[in-house]
Write an enzyme that holds these catalytic residues in place. Structure first.
Site, PDB file in Angstrom:
ATOM      1  N   ASP A 119       0.814  -1.210   0.000  1.00  0.00           N
ATOM      2  CA  ASP A 119       0.000   0.000   0.000  1.00  0.00           C
ATOM      3  C   ASP A 119       0.852   1.267   0.000  1.00  0.00           C
ATOM      4  O   ASP A 119       2.086   1.196   0.152  1.00  0.00           O
ATOM      5  CB  ASP A 119      -0.951  -0.005   1.211  1.00  0.00           C
ATOM      6  CG  ASP A 119      -0.272  -0.468   2.506  1.00  0.00           C
ATOM      7  OD1 ASP A 119       0.977  -0.461   2.555  1.00  0.00           O
ATOM      8  OD2 ASP A 119      -0.968  -0.832   3.444  1.00  0.00           O
ATOM      9  N   ASN A 147      -7.460  -2.757  14.209  1.00  0.00           N
ATOM     10  CA  ASN A 147      -8.865  -2.973  13.828  1.00  0.00           C
ATOM     11  C   ASN A 147      -9.018  -4.141  12.848  1.00  0.00           C
ATOM     12  O   ASN A 147     -10.054  -4.306  12.228  1.00  0.00           O
ATOM     13  CB  ASN A 147      -9.463  -1.691  13.225  1.00  0.00           C
ATOM     14  CG  ASN A 147      -8.778  -1.286  11.922  1.00  0.00           C
ATOM     15  OD1 ASN A 147      -7.829  -1.937  11.477  1.00  0.00           O
ATOM     16  ND2 ASN A 147      -9.252  -0.222  11.309  1.00  0.00           N
ATOM     17  N   GLU A 177      -9.583  -1.522   5.253  1.00  0.00           N
ATOM     18  CA  GLU A 177     -10.243  -1.230   6.520  1.00  0.00           C
ATOM     19  C   GLU A 177     -11.513  -2.068   6.658  1.00  0.00           C
ATOM     20  O   GLU A 177     -12.010  -2.627   5.681  1.00  0.00           O
ATOM     21  CB  GLU A 177     -10.585   0.268   6.562  1.00  0.00           C
ATOM     22  CG  GLU A 177      -9.379   1.199   6.462  1.00  0.00           C
ATOM     23  CD  GLU A 177      -8.504   1.207   7.720  1.00  0.00           C
ATOM     24  OE1 GLU A 177      -8.544   0.230   8.502  1.00  0.00           O
ATOM     25  OE2 GLU A 177      -7.782   2.195   7.912  1.00  0.00           O
ATOM     26  N   HIS A 211      -7.284  -4.631  10.017  1.00  0.00           N
ATOM     27  CA  HIS A 211      -6.990  -4.394   8.598  1.00  0.00           C
ATOM     28  C   HIS A 211      -5.700  -5.095   8.187  1.00  0.00           C
ATOM     29  O   HIS A 211      -4.785  -5.268   8.985  1.00  0.00           O
ATOM     30  CB  HIS A 211      -6.962  -2.899   8.247  1.00  0.00           C
ATOM     31  CG  HIS A 211      -5.762  -2.134   8.688  1.00  0.00           C
ATOM     32  ND1 HIS A 211      -5.841  -0.885   9.267  1.00  0.00           N
ATOM     33  CD2 HIS A 211      -4.436  -2.397   8.623  1.00  0.00           C
ATOM     34  CE1 HIS A 211      -4.633  -0.441   9.523  1.00  0.00           C
ATOM     35  NE2 HIS A 211      -3.755  -1.346   9.149  1.00  0.00           N
TER      36      HIS A 211
HETATM   37  C1  GLP Z   1      -0.209   0.014   8.529  1.00  0.00           C
HETATM   38  C2  GLP Z   1       0.070  -0.813   7.284  1.00  0.00           C
HETATM   39  C3  GLP Z   1      -0.238  -2.272   7.503  1.00  0.00           C
HETATM   40  C4  GLP Z   1       0.374  -2.741   8.804  1.00  0.00           C
HETATM   41  C5  GLP Z   1      -0.241  -1.946   9.936  1.00  0.00           C
HETATM   42  C6  GLP Z   1       0.207  -2.403  11.307  1.00  0.00           C
HETATM   43  O1  GLP Z   1      -1.529   0.406   8.660  1.00  0.00           O
HETATM   44  N1  GLP Z   1      -0.672  -0.354   6.154  1.00  0.00           N
HETATM   45  O2  GLP Z   1       0.274  -3.029   6.411  1.00  0.00           O
HETATM   46  O3  GLP Z   1       0.153  -4.114   8.983  1.00  0.00           O
HETATM   47  O4  GLP Z   1       0.153  -0.599   9.733  1.00  0.00           O
HETATM   48  O5  GLP Z   1       1.376  -1.741  11.679  1.00  0.00           O
HETATM   49  P1  GLP Z   1       2.302  -2.177  12.873  1.00  0.00           P
HETATM   50  O6  GLP Z   1       2.962  -3.428  12.450  1.00  0.00           O
HETATM   51  O7  GLP Z   1       3.266  -1.056  13.035  1.00  0.00           O
HETATM   52  O8  GLP Z   1       1.426  -2.355  14.055  1.00  0.00           O
END
Ligand code: GLP
Length: 263
Positions: A68, A137, A144, A139
């Site tokens: 993304d 959440n 989302e 995702h």
């Molecule tokens: C972002 C990314 C996701 C990732 C998420 C969790 O929103 N788009 O791909 O999995 O963060 O991040 P973290 O691993 O820092 O908790």
């Protein structure tokens, strides 16, 4: 779904990396990696970088596709995912930058950028192993809650919770973009293998919903229950709300030799 529970976050990175490396080695130097941003896969990237440096893992012809990208940041912004992937994946793993791709959140025509990214992934033969984190959440990528379970790469609006979770990377909440371009859940499901890593108590509720709850767009990662080759690597805190912990631990303790990860 294979669920592996580790004593701590460092071990999550080692086991996650070992799983990715086993798949990558079986495919060969031209493996196509799917890479995620966020803190969750950082320890695994560090372990993979060590393996690549020592020659244990040959990534000389590997390519990579990020999940993304934010929309609205200036090109070169240090928190744009293009830059984050360059710092945390491309450089440490020694990948050829011309083979590392991100959805083009900077495109003039954002509607066309999604299908163009899908074409690029298809032309590479698809993603062999997709590395994933998970949002609090539920995702995956930036899909989302209520994202279509068959969605493809497209523009999405970030949930307030995601913007607040990601505020730590920006000077203020106002600077966190509202929009992104993300691979869809259908795109992620097309990866031949998926390795999701999560650690910390903030992920416990999402992990329980994704692994043991019903398949529902309200918890987007739950679609992975339909994937034939999905592995979820957790620390004890992220696993805290799971009901079948004993079964996962027993299963891992009794893995047949050919499935064992030597780390
Ligand atoms: C972002 C990314 C996701 C990732 C998420 C969790 O929103 N788009 O791909 O999995 O963060 O991040 P973290 O691993 O820092 O908790």
């Amino acid at each position: 779904m294979e669920v592996i529970i580790c004593p701590n976050a460092e071990r999550v990175g080692q086991i996650g990396a070992a799983k990715v490396a086993r798949i990558a080695s079986a495919i060969g130097p031209g493996v196509v990696l799917g890479v995620a941003t966020g803190s969750s896969p950082l320890a695994a990237y560090a372990a993979l970088a060590d393996m690549a440096r020592s020659g244990e893992l040959d990534l000389s012809e590997a390519s990579a596709f990020a999940l993304d990208e934010y929309i609205g940041l200036p090109l070169g912004h240090p928190e744009s995912y293009r830059e984050v992937i360059r710092r945390t994946v491309t450089e440490p793993l020694g990948l050829d930058p011309s083979r590392v791709h991100c959805p083009n959140g900077f495109a003039d025509d954002l509607q066309a950028a999604g299908p163009a990214y899908e074409d690029l992934i298809r032309a590479a033969g698809g993603v062999d192993v997709q590395i994933l984190g998970v949002g609090s959440n539920g995702h995956v990528g930036f899909n989302e809650p209520t994202s279509s379970l068959s969605s493809r790469t497209r523009v999405k609006t970030l949930a307030d919770r995601t913007r607040r979770d990601n505020q730590r990377f920006f000077a203020s909440l106002d600077e966190v973009p509202h929009h992104c371009l993300t691979q869809g859940l259908g795109t992620i499901m097309d990866a031949h293998n998926v390795v999701l890593m999560a650690s910390g108590a903030a992920k416990a509720k999402a992990i329980a919903a994704i692994v043991e709850g019903p398949i529902t767009a309200v918890w987007p990662g739950s679609v992975l229950q339909l994937h034939q080759h999905a592995t979820v690597v957790l620390d004890e805190d992220a696993a805290a709300c799971l009901a079948m912990t004993d079964y996962y631990k027993t299963t891992y303790a009794h893995l047949p030799d050919w499935q064992r990860l030597d780390v």
